[in-house]
Design a protein around this motif. Structure first.
Motif, short mmCIF file in Angstrom:
data_model
loop_
_atom_site.label_atom_id
_atom_site.label_comp_id
_atom_site.label_asym_id
_atom_site.label_seq_id
_atom_site.Cartn_x
_atom_site.Cartn_y
_atom_site.Cartn_z
N MET A 1 10.63 -4.09 -1.94
CA MET A 1 10.11 -3.70 -0.62
C MET A 1 8.86 -4.49 -0.29
SD MET A 1 8.52 0.05 -1.57
CE MET A 1 9.67 0.37 -2.91
N SER A 2 8.46 -4.41 0.96
CA SER A 2 7.23 -5.04 1.42
C SER A 2 6.05 -4.13 1.14
CB SER A 2 7.31 -5.33 2.92
OG SER A 2 7.32 -4.09 3.64
N GLY A 3 4.86 -4.71 1.21
CA GLY A 3 3.67 -3.89 1.07
C GLY A 3 3.58 -2.80 2.11
N ALA A 4 4.02 -3.09 3.33
CA ALA A 4 4.01 -2.08 4.39
C ALA A 4 4.92 -0.91 4.03
CB ALA A 4 4.44 -2.71 5.71
N GLU A 5 6.07 -1.20 3.41
CA GLU A 5 6.99 -0.13 3.00
C GLU A 5 6.42 0.67 1.84
OE1 GLU A 5 11.38 -1.84 4.22
OE2 GLU A 5 10.32 -2.81 2.54
N VAL A 6 5.68 0.03 0.95
CA VAL A 6 4.99 0.76 -0.12
C VAL A 6 4.07 1.82 0.49
CG1 VAL A 6 3.27 0.59 -1.96
CG2 VAL A 6 5.11 -1.10 -1.81
N LYS A 7 3.28 1.42 1.46
CA LYS A 7 2.30 2.34 2.07
C LYS A 7 2.99 3.48 2.79
CE LYS A 7 -0.69 -1.65 2.69
NZ LYS A 7 -1.18 -2.66 3.63
N ARG A 8 4.18 3.23 3.32
CA ARG A 8 4.89 4.24 4.10
C ARG A 8 5.71 5.20 3.23
NH1 ARG A 8 9.94 4.45 6.22
NH2 ARG A 8 10.42 2.30 5.63
N THR A 9 6.22 4.75 2.09
CA THR A 9 7.21 5.54 1.37
C THR A 9 6.79 6.00 -0.02
OG1 THR A 9 8.31 3.63 0.31
CG2 THR A 9 9.02 4.21 2.54
N ALA A 10 5.76 5.41 -0.62
CA ALA A 10 5.42 5.71 -2.02
C ALA A 10 4.47 6.89 -2.12
CB ALA A 10 4.80 4.48 -2.68
N VAL A 11 4.52 7.57 -3.27
CA VAL A 11 3.53 8.60 -3.60
C VAL A 11 2.30 7.86 -4.16
CG1 VAL A 11 3.05 10.69 -4.91
CG2 VAL A 11 5.40 10.18 -4.18
N PRO A 12 1.15 7.95 -3.49
CA PRO A 12 0.03 7.06 -3.84
C PRO A 12 -0.77 7.52 -5.06
CG PRO A 12 -0.58 8.45 -1.99
CD PRO A 12 0.87 8.75 -2.29
N ARG A 13 -1.30 6.53 -5.76
CA ARG A 13 -2.34 6.67 -6.80
C ARG A 13 -1.90 7.58 -7.95
NH1 ARG A 13 -4.29 7.01 -1.73
NH2 ARG A 13 -5.33 5.10 -1.04
N THR A 14 -0.65 7.46 -8.36
CA THR A 14 -0.16 8.31 -9.45
C THR A 14 -0.53 7.76 -10.83
OG1 THR A 14 2.00 7.28 -9.07
CG2 THR A 14 1.67 9.49 -8.21
N LEU A 15 -0.75 6.45 -10.96
CA LEU A 15 -1.26 5.95 -12.24
C LEU A 15 -2.68 6.47 -12.46
CD1 LEU A 15 0.01 2.25 -12.25
CD2 LEU A 15 0.63 4.04 -13.88
N SER A 16 -3.50 6.42 -11.42
CA SER A 16 -4.86 6.99 -11.51
C SER A 16 -4.80 8.48 -11.82
CB SER A 16 -5.62 6.76 -10.21
OG SER A 16 -5.81 5.39 -9.94
N LEU A 17 -3.85 9.17 -11.21
CA LEU A 17 -3.70 10.61 -11.45
C LEU A 17 -3.33 10.87 -12.91
CD1 LEU A 17 -3.55 13.53 -10.37
CD2 LEU A 17 -1.13 13.11 -9.91
N ALA A 18 -2.38 10.10 -13.45
CA ALA A 18 -1.98 10.28 -14.85
C ALA A 18 -3.17 10.07 -15.77
CB ALA A 18 -0.85 9.32 -15.20
N LEU A 19 -3.98 9.06 -15.48
CA LEU A 19 -5.17 8.80 -16.28
C LEU A 19 -6.13 9.98 -16.21
CD1 LEU A 19 -6.57 6.66 -18.02
CD2 LEU A 19 -7.55 5.71 -15.93
N THR A 20 -6.32 10.54 -15.01
CA THR A 20 -7.19 11.71 -14.84
C THR A 20 -6.67 12.91 -15.62
OG1 THR A 20 -7.95 10.99 -12.66
CG2 THR A 20 -8.12 13.34 -13.15
N VAL A 21 -5.37 13.15 -15.54
CA VAL A 21 -4.76 14.29 -16.24
C VAL A 21 -4.96 14.15 -17.75
CG1 VAL A 21 -2.55 15.37 -16.83
CG2 VAL A 21 -3.08 14.82 -14.44
N GLY A 22 -4.65 12.98 -18.28
CA GLY A 22 -4.80 12.78 -19.71
C GLY A 22 -6.23 12.88 -20.19
#
Length: 364
Positions: free
Chosen positions: A194-215
């Motif tokens: 996908m394009s970067g524009a489609e990433v921004k429209r369709t993805a769940v954001p910042r989940t790698l950062s979230l996983a790091l926070t959870v751990g």
């Protein structure tokens, strides 16, 4: 804002990814070892915030697929997802600007990091599931209009396959599952280009950062003799995963698990410490349904996470064992994953469950 992932992040990241993986997504320990080796050989990895991806950049997510039980016997080398990405690039006649997870659980938070380190590609801090799901069509990417095809599959012996089913993501999953089974039950893939524009429209954001926070939150709570579950609940309150509920505390009394059609399927039961209440979990790679005394307490797509009762270390479905002392928690998914279109793709009915979806914060 972009940040640099180093070897020092990996233990917390793997722990958090296993929590968000709801019991599935592959063994996070194996993934951590793969990323550690890749960083030692090639250097740290740039993690891009979705807002920093150019609208016309080509983003190619990478992942592992198959039954998590098989990975214990067929450890990947790390070359397989690179092979899948390169095969898809050759098919498309384009080079990827970045890679990205398709899910934020277990080993599949780690596979794009392996690819990023080996190829010098940045990894986008987002994914298409906001947790882990067992089937490839179960992506927010697909829900909101990005086709999974063409996809490429790489095997451990250098085998490659390209599958193109147009916009039919369910048929793509069916064909890819068959190929994966014939590769021994596990394979590595590149899909949902996908394009970067489609990433921004369709993805769940910042989940790698979230996983790091959870751990990190679980580890620091233990180090400070605090309740890890209470600390995690507080940490999640200001995120897209706002609500944490304790569903059950007790001891695992029975596990039925089988590797079937490329999935780890089964159910587990637990008895409360006072012997008064019973839990039943249903899983297909990931935990799908939690019943307490026959009543629904949490169900897909909300997260059902089994943690060791004292340490709050996550327990995956392939490592559930009789006698484990556990706390089972439910975590609410982002609103992006609770729309009618999303529930039609990865809600209870998508797994043949007869229950309608009710948010965990309303059930408990």
């Amino acid at each position: 804002m972009s940040w640099t992932l180093t070897e020092d992040h990996l233990e917390d990241l793997a722990r958090g990814a296993a929590v968000l993986g709801t019991g599935g997504g592959g063994d996070p320990y194996v993934g951590r070892l793969l990323v550690r080796q890749a960083i030692r050989e090639h250097g740290p990895i740039t993690i891009l915030d979705p807002s920093e991806v150019g609208d016309h950049d080509l983003v190619v997510p990478t992942a592992q697929m198959g039954a998590p039980t098989v990975v214990h016997e067929k450890l990947p080398s790390g070359e397989e997802p690179v092979l899948a990405l390169r095969t898809l690039e050759k098919h498309l006649g384009k080079r990827a600007s970045a890679t990205m997870p398709i899910e934020c659980g277990g080993i599949n938070s780690m596979i794009p990091l392996v690819v990023g380190a080996r190829l010098g590609l940045p990894v986008v801090d987002a994914d298409g599931m906001g947790r882990a799901f067992p089937e490839l069509q179960m992506e927010t990417f697909g829900v909101y209009g990005v086709p999974g095809s063409p996809m490429a599959i790489g095997g451990e012996r250098g085998e490659t396959t390209v599958i193109d089913t147009g916009s039919d993501n369910r048929r793509m999953e069916w064909l890819a599952r068959g190929v994966t089974i014939r590769l021994g039950g596990v394979a590595h893939i590149a899909e949902y280009t996908m394009s970067g524009a489609e990433v921004k429209r369709t993805a769940v954001p910042r989940t790698l950062s979230l996983a790091l926070t959870v751990g990190r939150t679980i580890r620091e709570a233990r180090e400070n003799n605090l309740d890890p579950i209470a600390a995690l609940s507080e940490a999640l309150r200001e995120t897209l995963y706002r609500n944490l509920r304790v569903l059950f505390r007790g001891k695992v009394s029975d596990v039925e698990r089988r590797t079937e059609a490329g999935f780890a399927r089964g159910r587990a039961q637990a008895v409360s410490f006072d012997g008064e209440h019973k839990l039943e979990l249903l899983f297909q790679n990931e935990n799908l349904l939690a019943l307490v005394d026959g009543e629904v307490r949490c169900l897909v797509p909300d997260l059902i996470c089994v943690l060791e009762s004292e340490s709050a270390e996550p327990i995956t479905t392939e490592t559930l064992r009789y006698g484990q002392r556990v706390v089972v928690i439910g975590i609410s998914t982002p609103d992006l994953m609770r729309t009618p279109e999303a529930l039609a793709t990865f809600g209870p009915s998508a797994f043949g469950l007869s229950y309608g979806f009710t948010p965990v914060e309303e059930l408990v």
